[in-house]
Design an enzyme around this catalytic site. Structure first.
Site, PDB file in Angstrom:
ATOM      1  N   CYS A   2      29.978 -10.764 -37.170  1.00  0.00           N
ATOM      2  CA  CYS A   2      31.193 -11.211 -37.109  1.00  0.00           C
ATOM      3  C   CYS A   2      32.628 -10.672 -35.917  1.00  0.00           C
ATOM      4  O   CYS A   2      32.230  -9.579 -35.840  1.00  0.00           O
ATOM      5  CB  CYS A   2      31.712 -11.331 -38.641  1.00  0.00           C
ATOM      6  N   ARG A  27      28.011 -11.761 -29.567  1.00  0.00           N
ATOM      7  CA  ARG A  27      28.153 -10.256 -30.693  1.00  0.00           C
ATOM      8  C   ARG A  27      27.172 -11.501 -31.708  1.00  0.00           C
ATOM      9  O   ARG A  27      26.553 -10.720 -33.108  1.00  0.00           O
ATOM     10  CB  ARG A  27      29.568 -10.011 -31.673  1.00  0.00           C
ATOM     11  N   TRP A  74      29.547 -14.920 -38.744  1.00  0.00           N
ATOM     12  CA  TRP A  74      27.676 -14.723 -38.632  1.00  0.00           C
ATOM     13  C   TRP A  74      27.837 -15.091 -40.226  1.00  0.00           C
ATOM     14  O   TRP A  74      28.203 -13.486 -41.212  1.00  0.00           O
ATOM     15  CB  TRP A  74      27.418 -13.516 -37.691  1.00  0.00           C
ATOM     16  N   ASN A 100      35.510  -9.481 -41.709  1.00  0.00           N
ATOM     17  CA  ASN A 100      34.269  -9.052 -41.290  1.00  0.00           C
ATOM     18  C   ASN A 100      33.419  -7.741 -41.904  1.00  0.00           C
ATOM     19  O   ASN A 100      34.229  -6.607 -42.253  1.00  0.00           O
ATOM     20  CB  ASN A 100      34.460  -8.248 -39.461  1.00  0.00           C
ATOM     21  N   GLY A 101      32.046  -7.748 -43.096  1.00  0.00           N
ATOM     22  CA  GLY A 101      31.944  -7.140 -43.725  1.00  0.00           C
ATOM     23  C   GLY A 101      31.269  -7.568 -44.613  1.00  0.00           C
ATOM     24  O   GLY A 101      31.344  -8.805 -45.070  1.00  0.00           O
ATOM     25  N   GLU A 475       8.048  -3.546 -27.519  1.00  0.00           N
ATOM     26  CA  GLU A 475       9.560  -3.795 -27.032  1.00  0.00           C
ATOM     27  C   GLU A 475       9.173  -5.396 -26.428  1.00  0.00           C
ATOM     28  O   GLU A 475      10.070  -6.107 -26.227  1.00  0.00           O
ATOM     29  CB  GLU A 475       9.658  -3.169 -25.948  1.00  0.00           C
ATOM     30  N   LYS A 479      10.803  -9.275 -27.514  1.00  0.00           N
ATOM     31  CA  LYS A 479      12.489  -9.310 -26.353  1.00  0.00           C
ATOM     32  C   LYS A 479      11.806 -10.851 -26.063  1.00  0.00           C
ATOM     33  O   LYS A 479      12.508 -12.245 -26.258  1.00  0.00           O
ATOM     34  CB  LYS A 479      12.048  -8.700 -25.118  1.00  0.00           C
ATOM     35  N   GLU A 482      12.734 -12.854 -29.916  1.00  0.00           N
ATOM     36  CA  GLU A 482      13.856 -13.089 -29.847  1.00  0.00           C
ATOM     37  C   GLU A 482      14.393 -14.431 -29.240  1.00  0.00           C
ATOM     38  O   GLU A 482      15.628 -15.461 -30.440  1.00  0.00           O
ATOM     39  CB  GLU A 482      14.452 -11.792 -30.242  1.00  0.00           C
ATOM     40  N   HIS A 498     -10.245  -4.804 -36.154  1.00  0.00           N
ATOM     41  CA  HIS A 498      -9.797  -4.535 -37.635  1.00  0.00           C
ATOM     42  C   HIS A 498      -8.914  -5.653 -37.760  1.00  0.00           C
ATOM     43  O   HIS A 498      -8.268  -5.382 -39.378  1.00  0.00           O
ATOM     44  CB  HIS A 498      -8.839  -3.194 -37.616  1.00  0.00           C
ATOM     45  N   LYS A 593      24.451  -9.760 -32.167  1.00  0.00           N
ATOM     46  CA  LYS A 593      24.687  -8.370 -30.941  1.00  0.00           C
ATOM     47  C   LYS A 593      24.936  -6.703 -31.564  1.00  0.00           C
ATOM     48  O   LYS A 593      24.277  -6.584 -31.529  1.00  0.00           O
ATOM     49  CB  LYS A 593      25.638  -8.536 -29.722  1.00  0.00           C
TER      50      LYS A 593
HETATM   51  O1  M6R Z   1      23.583  -1.962 -30.967  1.00  0.00           O
HETATM   52  P1  M6R Z   1      21.838  -1.150 -31.891  1.00  0.00           P
HETATM   53  O2  M6R Z   1      20.949  -0.614 -30.407  1.00  0.00           O
HETATM   54  O3  M6R Z   1      22.256   0.131 -32.745  1.00  0.00           O
HETATM   55  O4  M6R Z   1      21.118  -2.538 -32.282  1.00  0.00           O
HETATM   56  C1  M6R Z   1      19.838  -2.567 -32.373  1.00  0.00           C
HETATM   57  C2  M6R Z   1      19.580  -3.564 -32.595  1.00  0.00           C
HETATM   58  O5  M6R Z   1      20.182  -4.944 -33.156  1.00  0.00           O
HETATM   59  C3  M6R Z   1      18.830  -4.377 -31.305  1.00  0.00           C
HETATM   60  O6  M6R Z   1      17.902  -3.347 -30.173  1.00  0.00           O
HETATM   61  C4  M6R Z   1      18.479  -5.986 -30.940  1.00  0.00           C
HETATM   62  O7  M6R Z   1      17.132  -5.513 -31.769  1.00  0.00           O
HETATM   63  C5  M6R Z   1      17.565  -6.131 -29.979  1.00  0.00           C
HETATM   64  N1  M6R Z   1      18.569  -7.355 -29.905  1.00  0.00           N
HETATM   65  C6  M6R Z   1      17.233  -6.927 -29.282  1.00  0.00           C
HETATM   66  O8  M6R Z   1      17.288  -7.288 -28.308  1.00  0.00           O
END
Ligand code: M6R
Length: 598
Positions: A2, A27, A74, A100-101, A475, A479, A482, A498, A593
């Site tokens: 949010c 965000r 959100w 927000n929260g 990683e 990527k 997502e 395994h 974000k």
């Molecule tokens: O702001 P942060 O680095 O703490 O965020 C952590 C994760 O939410 C963030 O890396 C998320 O996995 C990304 N969308 C990955 O691309």
């Protein structure tokens, strides 16, 4: 997650709120809304499902008004819907809020105060606005009502509140969720982050947990929950408003991938002497690392994956043992700690609630901590004992790219500075890595074709690697999943047989990362194993250990810095896979974000 924006001043509030919400879009959200209060005490609320561009089409407001609040939601409590979108109003229309929260004791509050009350939405936020009204009716004083509210709420909340009877005041409350106050001339603002307000001001006040503030056009007064006034200096951010647009790029993600070489060079510049001959860093940080008997890296998502590489760097360069911990697990399942731990929090945003929850405990226990973050004055930056900036510039795309490489570079410098006898020249090696990143970014057409060939129609895909390549495989798969929604995992190549190899069928894409000589042959035999079973294999390798059939070959870099370069083709592959599928690359579904709730 949010996003909140609020304004009190003399200008047209509608445009300021909508513009602020657009800058908060990165965000992540599913609905948005604004509430505007005119001088006659009438509040107009506009809200809808979907993007701010959709909200724009329904905001039919021509009156002159200069106080208002806006929100991108959100969903946590209640489905994404117009009804659940913010702002929410008390039933009598007096108070309007954005929140927000997450309110943890919402059930108790419902039971104790609103047993037979018919709420309009399914949100916990509506309880807040009714509670303000409830306490106002009891005490006939808005400030007192807010203090009582704070005393009754458990959980996280950043609130913007307008009172229809006071068109000259904007109230703001904070606990756990991020919120900044923007200081202007003839106006003041609130926002979930500086980005929401950066076109209007670069001066900000932070609000601490359990504080509230009252903003007028010309004043900002901050108070503790007790009502005691707080004196605090504002800070100036060096966030450049021009960095917050994507220029000629079709997507922020592509721009941010391309920026990685510049970011590495900037990091060298920021952390070295004028002549770029040696790295420099706050000696207290170096001493804290040296003094510790074990480092605990706490992070989430991509930052966690960068932590996995950081472990290798600290262990290989500085012989320092490191545990890398998923923040949301650590907070409720703390392992037995060493005698002299140092906690390193890695976070692009500096706001991740899971990581912050761990930091709160660490601070209670009195252990030293270091926040490595991209956002100056973010919560982790402020609350950790020490902090280091990533200097990556604003990262807007939800999929983190340049923050990951920046995190690795900064962790490498930390590890490097803790040893007296340097075995290699890190400034030189990082500069070389930056050049290699640039040359990979110049080969986008090749990667676009590879994405089309391997990822266009597939339902799933596996990344494999050994050693540090395994960390990069994790990683790379994050990527890809997502932004393209392809089901994908990163596996330790040796683990395939395994169990996972059972998933390989004809044409399953398997992408192997090979950057270390000692694992070259082993990983290649794993590639053969899956190929024999029908997999469509692609090898990303370093030149000195490459083979003719490899799909993408990268110039050599120092063996400890290979993640900085091997990750880049995987970011570009993910980008083009999502592009082929016509997906919303910068704002993938369901994601935010800045993940500000646990
Ligand atoms: O702001 P942060 O680095 O703490 O965020 C952590 C994760 O939410 C963030 O890396 C998320 O996995 C990304 N969308 C990955 O691309």
């Amino acid at each position: 997650m949010c996003g909140i924006v609020g304004y009190i001043g003399y200008e047209d509030v509608k445009e300021i709120l909508l513009g602020g919400l657009e800058r908060l879009e990165y965000r992540g959200y599913d609905s948005s809304g604004i509430g505007i209060l005119n001088d006659q005490g009438q509040v107009s609320v506009f809200k809808d499902l979907g993007r701010v561009s959709q909200l724009r089409t329904i905001v039919d407001y021509e009156e002159k008004a200069s106080i208002g609040i806006g929100h991108t939601r959100w969903s946590t409590h209640g489905e994404p819907s117009k009804n659940n979108a913010h702002p929410h109003q008390s039933k009598n229309g007096r108070f309007t809020i954005v929140h927000n929260g997450v309110i943890e004791n919402e059930d108790i509050l419902r039971e104790n105060y609103f047993a037979s009350f018919k709420f309009i939405s399914e949100t916990d936020s509506e309880i807040i606005v009714e509670l303000i009204n409830y306490f106002y009716e009891l005490y006939n004083d808005v400030e007192l009502a807010i203090r009582h509210l704070m005393n009754h709420l458990n959980g996280s909340y950043a609130l913007g509140i307008i009172d229809s009877q006071q068109p000259d005041k904007l109230y703001v409350v904070k606990n756990k969720s991020p919120l900044l106050i923007g200081l202007g001339e003839g106006f003041n603002m609130i926002g979930s982050d500086a980005m929401a307000m950066i076109t209007k001001t670069n001066k900000f006040y932070e609000l601490n947990d359990q504080e509230y503030a009252i903003l007028t056009r010309d004043s900002i007064s901050i108070f503790e929950i007790t009502g005691a006034k707080v004196t605090r200096d504002y800070f100036i951010t060096n966030l450049d408003k021009d960095q917050v647009n994507k220029g000629t790029y079709p997507h922020y993600m592509l721009k941010e991938i391309d920026e990685q070489a510049v970011v590495i060079r900037r990091i060298i510049d920021k952390y070295s002497d004028k002549r770029h001959e040696r790295f420099i860093m706050d000696q207290n940080i170096i001493d804290a690392i040296k003094d510790s008997d074990r480092i605990y890296i706490i992070a989430a998502g991509t930052s966690y994956n960068a932590g996995l590489v950081g472990k290798q760097l600290f262990e290989k360069i500085a012989n320092k043992p490191v545990d890398v911990c998923v923040a949301s697990e650590f907070v409720y399942n703390q392992p037995v700690l060493s005698q002299k731990p140092l906690f390193i929090f890695i976070s692009q945003s500096g706001e991740t609630a899971d990581s912050r929850a761990v930091l709160v405990n660490v601070n209670k226990l009195g252990y030293p901590s270091l926040a490595v973050t991209n956002v100056e004055n973010s919560t982790l930056y402020r609350e950790a004992t020490y902090n280091l900036l990533l200097h990556a510039g604003p990262e807007i795309a939800v999929a983190s790219t340049k923050a990951y490489t920046a995190q690795i570079a900064v962790l490498a410098i930390c590890a490097y500075l803790t040893v007296d006898v340097k075995e290699f020249d890190l400034i030189h090696e990082l500069s070389l890595a930056a050049n290699v990143i640039e040359s990979i970014c110049d080969q986008k057409e090749i990667l676009k074709e590879l994405a089309s060939c391997f990822l266009r129609d597939t339902r799933n895909c596996f990344y494999i690697g050994r050693h540090v390549d395994y960390a990069v495989a994790m990683e790379a798969s994050l990527k890809l999943k997502e932004i393209s929604y392809i089901q994908t995992e990163g596996f330790a190549a040796g683990e395939l047989k395994h169990g996972t190899i059972a998933l390989i069928e004809k044409d399953t894409p398997v992408i192997a990362i090979i950057s270390q000589e000692e694992i070259n042959l082993n990983t290649r035999s794993n590639v053969k194993e899956v190929k024999t079973r029908g997999a469509n294999t692609l090898v990303i390798s370093l030149k000195s250990i490459s083979s003719e059939s490899d799909g993408f070959v990268i110039d050599d870099v120092h063996k400890l810095l290979t993640p900085l370069v091997t990750v880049v083709p995987t970011q570009i592959l993910a980008y083009y896979a999502a592009l082929e599928r016509g997906l919303d690359i910068d704002k993938p579904r369901n994601l935010a974000k800045s993940v500000t709730v646990e």
